[in-house]
Design a protein around this motif. Structure first.
Motif, short mmCIF file in Angstrom:
data_model
loop_
_atom_site.label_atom_id
_atom_site.label_comp_id
_atom_site.label_asym_id
_atom_site.label_seq_id
_atom_site.Cartn_x
_atom_site.Cartn_y
_atom_site.Cartn_z
N LEU A 196 0.80 -1.22 0.00
CA LEU A 196 0.00 0.00 0.00
C LEU A 196 0.84 1.27 0.00
CD1 LEU A 196 -2.68 -1.06 2.63
CD2 LEU A 196 -2.82 -1.24 0.14
N TRP A 249 -5.89 -2.11 -1.91
CA TRP A 249 -6.21 -2.22 -0.48
C TRP A 249 -7.11 -3.43 -0.20
CZ3 TRP A 249 -11.00 -1.09 2.15
CH2 TRP A 249 -10.87 -1.08 3.55
N HIS A 258 -4.96 -6.50 -0.20
CA HIS A 258 -4.17 -6.55 1.04
C HIS A 258 -5.06 -6.98 2.21
CE1 HIS A 258 -0.49 -5.53 3.17
NE2 HIS A 258 -1.19 -4.85 4.07
N CYS A 259 -6.25 -6.41 2.31
CA CYS A 259 -7.17 -6.74 3.40
C CYS A 259 -7.63 -8.18 3.33
CB CYS A 259 -8.36 -5.81 3.38
SG CYS A 259 -8.02 -4.15 3.94
N THR A 291 -4.84 -10.43 4.48
CA THR A 291 -4.59 -10.23 5.90
C THR A 291 -5.67 -10.88 6.75
OG1 THR A 291 -3.49 -8.12 5.44
CG2 THR A 291 -4.21 -8.50 7.70
N ASP A 323 -3.73 -3.62 7.54
CA ASP A 323 -2.84 -2.84 6.67
C ASP A 323 -1.38 -2.89 7.11
OD1 ASP A 323 -5.43 -1.76 5.67
OD2 ASP A 323 -5.36 -0.59 7.52
N SER A 345 1.35 -3.35 5.71
CA SER A 345 2.37 -2.74 4.85
C SER A 345 2.54 -1.25 5.10
CB SER A 345 2.06 -2.99 3.37
OG SER A 345 0.94 -2.26 2.95
N HIS A 388 -6.06 2.70 8.20
CA HIS A 388 -7.10 3.22 7.31
C HIS A 388 -8.29 3.68 8.14
CE1 HIS A 388 -8.88 -0.78 7.96
NE2 HIS A 388 -10.03 -0.19 7.66
N ILE A 428 -6.17 5.98 3.55
CA ILE A 428 -5.13 5.02 3.94
C ILE A 428 -3.92 5.83 4.36
CG2 ILE A 428 -3.74 3.06 3.21
CD1 ILE A 428 -5.80 2.54 1.01
N GLY A 460 -5.53 5.15 11.52
CA GLY A 460 -4.61 5.57 10.48
C GLY A 460 -4.06 6.98 10.70
#
Length: 244
Positions: free
Chosen positions: A82, A97, A100-101, A104, A145, A147, A166, A175, A194
């Motif tokens: 990200l 995103w 990534h989510c 994760t 998140d 990263s 975020h 983000i 965030g």
């Protein structure tokens, strides 16, 4: 049209989760079928059934440990690393995103609890892009998140504390990186949003909620909902500190 998009929108990310889980499960199935099963088939029932249970449990952990590698690999290949962003939730950056989510959350809810706070969890977070210093303790799986999260040397994350890089604001997806300075402590069940920066040896007490983009100076203690600076004064007898 909106209903149709709402229905089909999650499908690519469900497919991504199935891919990551399926590849990892494939290794677990191979391990059980080709390594454990032949040996178990020769045993009498009194031994075969309990040892089959152990073999299945071992295969599950093989799945989980494999997933800790497969998910970051897919995240890297699909551009899930990200960058700071503020804009529509429907965009190329937002797509990254979501990737990534998805990866994760898959790891978090299917295996990560079993290896937190071991070095296996920190290896996974590093592979997902998190910057982690030396002697860091992460006793929580509620890390979103990774990263865009940076933890300097000696950071301590308390049990079930939430750190997410975020938030939503004014209809936009934001983000923003989270930075925790050396020796910082995030207490039990605290929430850090965030854009937050926590200075060296600063503390966020248990159950506190740190608003987005807050700056906590070095050495300060913050608490409350929303979290604010907590004044600590030594009592007249010199026996310790108390909140004021």
């Amino acid at each position: 049209m909106q209903r149709l998009l709402a229905l089909i929108g999650p499908l690519p990310f469900i497919a991504l989760a199935i891919m990551a889980a399926g590849v990892s499960l494939g290794f677990a199935v191979w391990l059980f079928s080709e390594v454990f099963a032949p040996a178990l088939s020769t045993l009498p029932p009194v031994w075969r059934y309990p040892l089959t249970g152990l073999a299945l449990a071992s295969s599950y952990f093989a799945y989980g440990l494999t997933l800790l590698l497969v998910a970051p690999l897919l995240n890297f290949v699909l551009g899930g690393r990200l960058q700071p962003y503020r804009g529509s939730a429907v965009s190329l950056m937002a797509l990254r995103w979501y990737v990534h989510c998805t990866l994760t959350l898959l790891v978090r809810y299917s295996f990560l609890e079993f290896v937190t706070p071991s070095p296996f969890a920190q290896l996974y977070y590093r592979l997902m892009g998190m910057k982690i210093g030396r002697n860091v303790t992460i006793n929580s799986t509620a890390i979103a998140d990774p990263s865009l999260i940076e933890m300097a040397d000696g950071v301590t994350i308390g049990g079930t504390a939430s750190i997410m890089a975020h938030y939503s604001q004014g209809g936009y997806l934001v983000i923003a990186p989270v930075k925790l300075g050396a020796g910082a402590t995030i207490g039990l069940r605290a929430i850090v949003m965030g854009g937050v920066e926590v200075g060296e040896k600063a503390k966020v007490l248990a159950g506190s909620f740190v608003l987005p983009n807050s700056r906590i100076p070095a050495g300060e203690t913050w608490a409350g909902i929303p979290a604010q600076r907590l004044e600590l004064a030594r009592d007249a007898a010199g026996n310790g500190t108390r909140a004021t």
